[in-house]
Scaffold this active site. Structure first.
Site, mmCIF file in Angstrom:
data_model
loop_
_atom_site.group_PDB
_atom_site.id
_atom_site.type_symbol
_atom_site.label_atom_id
_atom_site.label_comp_id
_atom_site.label_asym_id
_atom_site.label_seq_id
_atom_site.Cartn_x
_atom_site.Cartn_y
_atom_site.Cartn_z
ATOM 1 N N LYS A 96 6.181 -12.222 4.692
ATOM 2 C CA LYS A 96 4.936 -11.671 5.225
ATOM 3 C C LYS A 96 3.891 -12.757 5.063
ATOM 4 C CE LYS A 96 1.168 -8.624 4.374
ATOM 5 N NZ LYS A 96 0.506 -7.710 3.464
ATOM 6 N N GLY A 157 -7.886 -3.127 1.601
ATOM 7 C CA GLY A 157 -8.416 -2.398 0.456
ATOM 8 C C GLY A 157 -9.601 -1.506 0.782
ATOM 9 N N ALA A 184 -2.800 -2.983 6.181
ATOM 10 C CA ALA A 184 -4.137 -3.087 5.583
ATOM 11 C C ALA A 184 -5.113 -2.079 6.180
ATOM 12 C CB ALA A 184 -4.719 -4.482 5.715
ATOM 13 N N GLY A 185 -5.905 -1.500 5.289
ATOM 14 C CA GLY A 185 -7.004 -0.636 5.696
ATOM 15 C C GLY A 185 -6.704 0.843 5.632
#
Lengths: 257, 350
Positions: A96, A157, A184-185
């Site tokens: 990743k 985050g 993410a998020g």
């Protein structure tokens, strides 16, 4: 089944392994999530021979595929070096790829990302790039050799959930055949359900589970939400309308009111 | 009854104290040239079970809430009962709400109340959590004082001892070697912690302050004479080598965020230690013939060592005798882990 670089996976949840209250809770959360792929951050300082070994050993015993990441890398050379270390430590060519453009916002440096993706793809890595929802960057990443894209849906985050639905829809529509994993998020299970309902193939998250009051319970919640979202996508959903639509036709019926 | 304790860190010394005050003949063998040669020396010294509950299971609060009284009784005058202040930078105030939702035993403070507690933080934070019942001590002073007290009580210390210091003639041998047992004890791993000491006359704090941040929550503990301990990182690693530049930067950033005057402070020390931890991050002891292994204190050595020491002492002496000992204190035994020969429980700890 979802195909990632020729590997079939049943679970559409990828789970990060950082910041759990303990390795025991991490292990239980991984089981409860039914995930088949976990991401592991390899800090270069912990990649040495005597460090991190016990934790990595625990990850290996979970019986899931490891997707190492290059979290914390700010330059192309750092990311490439970390990817090579990860290949040795975890014996996998999956990576990743994160190239961070700003220490504070953790926004990806898309220019460095494309360059690092090209270098690593040429060296045989199977690259999972953490990117934005920008379509041109996505094209460049595919040209660089990536066969999977991992757009954010909000900053890392932030727990905001999908902040730009039109952009995510557009990305799905533009790359109908590329596995797209929202990375993410995500803050709560409903966020994950929404992006999977949009047709995204999978969701990668970490803090939303690790930072929950009960990470094991939250892992199960995400697993259920993603299943529901995926099933709904396959079932085909109604489009919203501006007006009420009676579920029983009025025409042709006797009306007594 | 003669007991040999291997290791003169916080686990070994608290156990030696429990046993010696109950009339057991104790000797302590330590490979380092002094007491506290391992992770204990780099501890924060915060007895903060309510704050720790943010990420630790309830057991840590149950076993740790009596620690302040234990240390106060063992070393009168060393425990500072001033509570813990928890603050967050303005843009991270959501972290305060999250912290509050996971913990208990605190009051919300506004700017005026923060100023009343810590005048030097006036105007810097609009909200804070105040954990009134938490205490702190200087771990280095406590280790040294406990060593001296025990020596005066007749406990024999063998510093610079070999790891296989002969144990013939002892009825019980207790392994309190902490991170030294990594590799020997099943499932025991190291969690590296880095810290630094700052010295400045421009800032005064009366109590530990925790600065919440989504990625790097850190704390600052006043140590008196203008000294402040800033800690501590949590890295899955057995490496006790020098602090890394990144960690140093993060620790200094936290200090600077708490008060810009820390930017002018002198860095008088940096250090790193390895915390020994089991997969559930909880301590345990197990019994193998006359040998008892006590380990896995993770980041809760000073907080949980008294409770575990009490439990191990009860195991060694027998419950009938310990019942009459007034210093037994309010601790609940690690009943689910007593004499556990089975491997540590994975999970189900929350």
């Amino acid at each position: 089944m979802l195909e990632l670089y020729g590997t079939s996976v049943a679970s559409r949840l990828l789970l990060g392994t950082a910041r759990y209250p303990s390795p025991a809770i991490l292990a239980d959360a991984v089981r409860a999530s039914k995930t088949e792929i976990v991401t592991v951050s390899l800090r270069r300082e912990t990649a040495g021979s005597r460090t991190g070994g016990a934790f990595f050993e625990l990850i290996r015993t979970l019986g899931v595929r490891v997707l190492p990441n290059t979290a914390g890398c700010h330059t192309v050379s750092e990311a490439v070096l970390t990817a090579k270390m990860a290949r040795d430590v975890f014996a996998t060519d999956w990576i990743k790829l994160e190239v961070i453009g700003n220490h504070d916002t953790l926004q990806p440096d898309v220019f460095g990302l494309v360059e690092a993706a090209r270098i690593l793809s040429n060296e045989g890595f199977k690259v999972f790039p953490y990117t934005t929802d920008d379509l041109v960057v996505a094209e460049r990443l595919l040209e660089a050799g990536c066969e999977v894209l991992m757009p954010w849906c909000a900053p890392i985050g932030s727990a905001m959930g999908p902040v730009n639905l039109p952009a995510l829809r557009s990305m799905r529509a533009n790359f109908p055949d590329v596995p797209l994993i929202v990375d993410a998020g995500i803050g709560r299970p409903s966020h994950a359900a929404i992006v999977v309902e949009l047709g995204f193939d999978a969701v990668l998250l970490n803090t939303a589970v690790a930072g929950a009051a009960d990470p094991v319970l939250m892992a199960a919640a995400f697993s259920g939400a993603i299943d529901a979202g995926r099933t709904a996508f396959l079932a085909g959903m109604l489009e919203p309308r501006d007006m009420a639509v009676p579920s029983t036709p009025v025409i042709g019926k006797a009306v007594f009111s | 009854m003669r007991v040999l304790i291997r290791g003169a860190g916080v686990a070994g010394l608290t156990l030696a104290h429990e046993l010696a005050t109950k009339g057991v003949a104790v000797e302590v063998a330590e490979t380092a040239p002094r007491a506290g040669g391992g992770a204990s020396w780099f501890a924060g010294g915060m007895l903060a079970p309510w704050c720790e509950r943010e990420s630790a299971p309830e057991t840590v609060l149950t076993l740790g809430r009596g620690a302040a009284d234990w240390w106060d009784a063992a070393l009168p005058g060393d425990v500072v009962r001033k509570g813990t202040l928890v603050v967050a930078p303005p843009r991270d105030t959501a972290e305060l709400t999250r912290f509050a939702s996971r913990t208990s035993g605190f009051d919300w403070l506004d700017a005026d109340e923060i100023e009343a507690l810590e005048p030097d933080l006036a105007g810097r934070f609009r909200k804070a959590l105040f954990f009134r019942d938490e205490v702190h001590l200087d771990p280095r002073r406590a280790i040294t004082a406990l060593h001296e007290k025990l020596a005066a009580m007749g406990v024999r210390f063998h510093f610079g001892a070999a790891t296989d210091f002969p144990d013939a003639g002892f009825d019980r041998v207790v392994d309190c070697t902490g991170a030294g047992a990594i590799g020997r004890a099943a499932n025991l791993r190291g969690v590296r912690g880095e810290m630094l000491m700052l010295e400045t006359s421009e800032v005064t704090l009366s109590r530990p302050v925790r600065l919440l941040h989504p990625r790097i929550p850190l704390y600052i503990v006043p140590r008196g004479d203008g000294c402040f301990m800033v800690g501590a990182t949590m890295i899955e690693s057995n490496d006790d080598g020098p602090v890394s530049a990144r960690s140093l930067m993060e620790l200094l950033n936290a200090a600077y965020a708490l008060h810009p005057a820390f930017g002018e402070a002198r860095v008088i020390e940096t250090g790193a230690g390895v915390r020994p931890a089991y997969p559930d991050n909880l301590p345990r002891f197990d019994v193998d013939g006359r040998t008892i292994r006590v380990n896995g204190f993770y980041r809760h050595g000073f907080l949980l060592a008294p409770s575990v020491a009490w439990d191990v002492a009860a195991h060694i002496i027998g419950p009938s005798k310990t019942k009459h000992v007034p210093s037994a204190g309010p601790f609940k035994p690690l009943s689910d882990q007593r004499g556990a020969a089975n491997p540590p429980q994975i999970g189900a700890s929350r």
